[in-house]
Write a protein that holds these residues in place. Structure first.
Motif, PDB file in Angstrom:
ATOM      1  N   ASP A   1       0.847  -1.189   0.000  1.00 30.64           N
ATOM      2  CA  ASP A   1       0.000   0.000   0.000  1.00 30.64           C
ATOM      3  C   ASP A   1       0.891   1.250   0.000  1.00 30.64           C
ATOM      4  OD1 ASP A   1      -1.754   2.076   0.467  1.00 30.64           O
ATOM      5  OD2 ASP A   1      -2.813   1.103   2.111  1.00 30.64           O
ATOM      6  N   GLU A   2       0.909   1.968  -1.123  1.00 32.92           N
ATOM      7  CA  GLU A   2       1.792   3.121  -1.274  1.00 32.92           C
ATOM      8  C   GLU A   2       1.417   4.268  -0.342  1.00 32.92           C
ATOM      9  OE1 GLU A   2       4.589   3.448  -2.995  1.00 32.92           O
ATOM     10  OE2 GLU A   2       4.456   1.370  -3.682  1.00 32.92           O
ATOM     11  N   ILE A   3       0.167   4.329   0.085  1.00 32.60           N
ATOM     12  CA  ILE A   3      -0.256   5.375   1.023  1.00 32.60           C
ATOM     13  C   ILE A   3       0.493   5.210   2.347  1.00 32.60           C
ATOM     14  CG2 ILE A   3      -2.196   6.293   2.372  1.00 32.60           C
ATOM     15  CD1 ILE A   3      -4.023   5.516   0.054  1.00 32.60           C
ATOM     16  N   ALA A   4       0.633   3.962   2.783  1.00 36.37           N
ATOM     17  CA  ALA A   4       1.362   3.682   4.025  1.00 36.37           C
ATOM     18  C   ALA A   4       2.826   4.059   3.879  1.00 36.37           C
ATOM     19  CB  ALA A   4       1.234   2.201   4.384  1.00 36.37           C
ATOM     20  N   LEU A   5       3.412   3.769   2.706  1.00 35.76           N
ATOM     21  CA  LEU A   5       4.818   4.093   2.478  1.00 35.76           C
ATOM     22  C   LEU A   5       5.027   5.608   2.436  1.00 35.76           C
ATOM     23  CD1 LEU A   5       7.504   2.581   2.029  1.00 35.76           C
ATOM     24  CD2 LEU A   5       7.188   2.967  -0.408  1.00 35.76           C
ATOM     25  N   ASP A   6       4.088   6.321   1.814  1.00 35.68           N
ATOM     26  CA  ASP A   6       4.170   7.783   1.771  1.00 35.68           C
ATOM     27  C   ASP A   6       4.106   8.368   3.178  1.00 35.68           C
ATOM     28  OD1 ASP A   6       4.382   7.795  -0.979  1.00 35.68           O
ATOM     29  OD2 ASP A   6       2.247   8.138  -1.320  1.00 35.68           O
ATOM     30  N   TYR A   7       3.262   7.772   4.019  1.00 32.52           N
ATOM     31  CA  TYR A   7       3.135   8.233   5.407  1.00 32.52           C
ATOM     32  C   TYR A   7       4.448   8.014   6.159  1.00 32.52           C
ATOM     33  CZ  TYR A   7       1.419   8.634  10.198  1.00 32.52           C
ATOM     34  OH  TYR A   7       1.245   9.006  11.503  1.00 32.52           O
ATOM     35  N   LEU A   8       5.060   6.856   5.945  1.00 33.09           N
ATOM     36  CA  LEU A   8       6.352   6.567   6.586  1.00 33.09           C
ATOM     37  C   LEU A   8       7.424   7.545   6.120  1.00 33.09           C
ATOM     38  CD1 LEU A   8       6.366   2.663   6.440  1.00 33.09           C
ATOM     39  CD2 LEU A   8       6.598   4.019   8.521  1.00 33.09           C
ATOM     40  N   LYS A   9       7.484   7.766   4.819  1.00 36.24           N
ATOM     41  CA  LYS A   9       8.465   8.705   4.270  1.00 36.24           C
ATOM     42  C   LYS A   9       8.293  10.094   4.874  1.00 36.24           C
ATOM     43  CE  LYS A   9       9.064   6.691  -0.367  1.00 36.24           C
ATOM     44  NZ  LYS A   9       8.758   6.895  -1.807  1.00 36.24           N
ATOM     45  N   GLU A  10       7.053  10.555   4.863  1.00 34.82           N
ATOM     46  CA  GLU A  10       6.752  11.908   5.342  1.00 34.82           C
ATOM     47  C   GLU A  10       7.149  12.089   6.811  1.00 34.82           C
ATOM     48  OE1 GLU A  10       2.808  14.652   6.179  1.00 34.82           O
ATOM     49  OE2 GLU A  10       2.703  13.120   4.619  1.00 34.82           O
ATOM     50  N   ASN A  11       6.795  11.123   7.640  1.00 34.07           N
ATOM     51  CA  ASN A  11       7.049  11.253   9.071  1.00 34.07           C
ATOM     52  C   ASN A  11       8.512  11.066   9.438  1.00 34.07           C
ATOM     53  OD1 ASN A  11       4.396  11.404  10.956  1.00 34.07           O
ATOM     54  ND2 ASN A  11       3.909  10.414   9.026  1.00 34.07           N
ATOM     55  N   THR A  12       9.182  10.113   8.792  1.00 44.12           N
ATOM     56  CA  THR A  12      10.596   9.891   9.122  1.00 44.12           C
ATOM     57  C   THR A  12      11.478  11.019   8.594  1.00 44.12           C
ATOM     58  OG1 THR A  12      10.789   8.441   7.168  1.00 44.12           O
ATOM     59  CG2 THR A  12      10.400   7.378   9.297  1.00 44.12           C
ATOM     60  N   GLU A  13      11.114  11.567   7.441  1.00 42.75           N
ATOM     61  CA  GLU A  13      11.875  12.697   6.889  1.00 42.75           C
ATOM     62  C   GLU A  13      11.619  13.969   7.692  1.00 42.75           C
ATOM     63  OE1 GLU A  13      10.843  12.955   2.786  1.00 42.75           O
ATOM     64  OE2 GLU A  13      11.862  11.062   2.250  1.00 42.75           O
ATOM     65  N   GLU A  14      10.380  14.166   8.079  1.00 42.25           N
ATOM     66  CA  GLU A  14      10.012  15.364   8.843  1.00 42.25           C
ATOM     67  C   GLU A  14      10.729  15.406  10.188  1.00 42.25           C
ATOM     68  OE1 GLU A  14       5.984  16.827  11.012  1.00 42.25           O
ATOM     69  OE2 GLU A  14       5.749  16.335   8.884  1.00 42.25           O
ATOM     70  N   GLU A  15      10.827  14.247  10.824  1.00 45.29           N
ATOM     71  CA  GLU A  15      11.488  14.161  12.134  1.00 45.29           C
ATOM     72  C   GLU A  15      12.988  13.913  12.006  1.00 45.29           C
ATOM     73  OE1 GLU A  15       9.973  14.728  14.990  1.00 45.29           O
ATOM     74  OE2 GLU A  15       8.035  15.052  13.976  1.00 45.29           O
ATOM     75  N   ASN A  16      13.456  13.780  10.763  1.00 47.89           N
ATOM     76  CA  ASN A  16      14.878  13.521  10.503  1.00 47.89           C
ATOM     77  C   ASN A  16      15.374  12.287  11.258  1.00 47.89           C
ATOM     78  OD1 ASN A  16      17.319  14.065   9.216  1.00 47.89           O
ATOM     79  ND2 ASN A  16      18.080  15.310  10.915  1.00 47.89           N
ATOM     80  N   ILE A  17      14.597  11.198  11.149  1.00 43.76           N
ATOM     81  CA  ILE A  17      14.916   9.966  11.864  1.00 43.76           C
ATOM     82  C   ILE A  17      15.883   9.132  11.038  1.00 43.76           C
ATOM     83  CG2 ILE A  17      13.953   7.868  12.875  1.00 43.76           C
ATOM     84  CD1 ILE A  17      11.359   9.382  13.300  1.00 43.76           C
TER      85      ILE A  17
END
Length: 239
Positions: free
Chosen positions: A92-108
């Motif tokens: 599910d690409e929506i889930a992957l987009d959510y992961l990308k957005e949150n990990t990049e935003e928090e610089n994890i």
């Protein structure tokens, strides 16, 4: 003799009922956990969900619920873990987009969902089929080489052709793909050795994805930010 037959039939019936009951158990437990989730009794629900997950009976919807609960409880590492497992199961690409957005935003650190990540998933998914195809081709070319052993030209050609599937099989046997884990505890302590008395390498205050090298007792040897370190295995979740 009759008693023995009755006993045998009874044993078979008991075995069938037990296996049927065991097979139905995860489904019943899931219904119970879903009911608790709907009632917002998340602590009770997550205990049952985790039990089902550990038994290997996780469904996509259950993984999403686990991710939501952990996020609500302030455990982003565990939330990312379950969401990534959900993506691996559903693509599910929506889930992957959510992961990308949150990990990049928090610089994890360590969370990279680019081409290499998807290629690794594809490799793991198709590895067994590639091995099967390579094995068939190898035996086919070896068989043709033996069949045409009197013809040196054909024999050399089939020998050369058999080398490619053999090389592929050797590679597939020795390469398992990425072996990664997500650090879920906050804070987490990375140490120089597999001992609580070892020097501190780094203290992490947020989740991170790391390469998992090996396990020693209760410790895991990892690579984080190009540094080798050790962490308690209870503080990570393997992907």
């Amino acid at each position: 003799m009759l008693k023995f037959k009755i006993l045998s039939y009874s044993l078979l019936l008991f075995t069938f009922i037990s296996q049927y009951g065991f097979a139905q158990s995860p489904e019943k437990e899931l219904v119970k956990a879903d009911s608790l989730y709907q009632k917002k009794q998340y602590i009770s629900a997550i205990k049952i969900y985790n039990k089902i997950y550990e038994s290997g009976n996780a469904s996509p919807s259950m993984l999403l619920k686990l991710a939501r609960i952990e996020e609500g409880m302030g455990n982003p590492g565990k939330s990312f873990y379950y969401l990534e497992k959900y993506y691996q199961l559903t693509k599910d690409e929506i889930a992957l987009d959510y992961l990308k957005e949150n990990t990049e935003e928090e610089n994890i650190a360590g969370f990279d969902y680019g081409f290499a990540y998807k290629l690794d998933l594809l490799y793991k998914e198709w590895k067994i089929y590639i091995q099967l195809l390579a094995s068939i081709l190898m035996f086919l070319f070896i068989g043709l080489m033996i069949k045409n052993r009197e013809d040196s030209s054909k024999k050399k050609n089939y020998f050369a052709a058999s080398m490619l599937p053999i090389i592929i099989l050797i590679f597939l046997t020795n390469y398992e793909g990425r072996n990664e884990a997500i650090i879920t505890n906050n804070p987490s302590y990375l140490l120089e050795g597999p001992s609580s008395g070892s020097n501190l390498v780094e203290q992490l205050k947020s989740p991170a994805k790391v390469k998992l090298k090996s396990e020693i007792d209760v410790w895991s040897k990892i690579i984080y930010d190009d540094k080798v370190a050790y962490i308690k295995s209870s503080q990570i979740k393997k992907l």
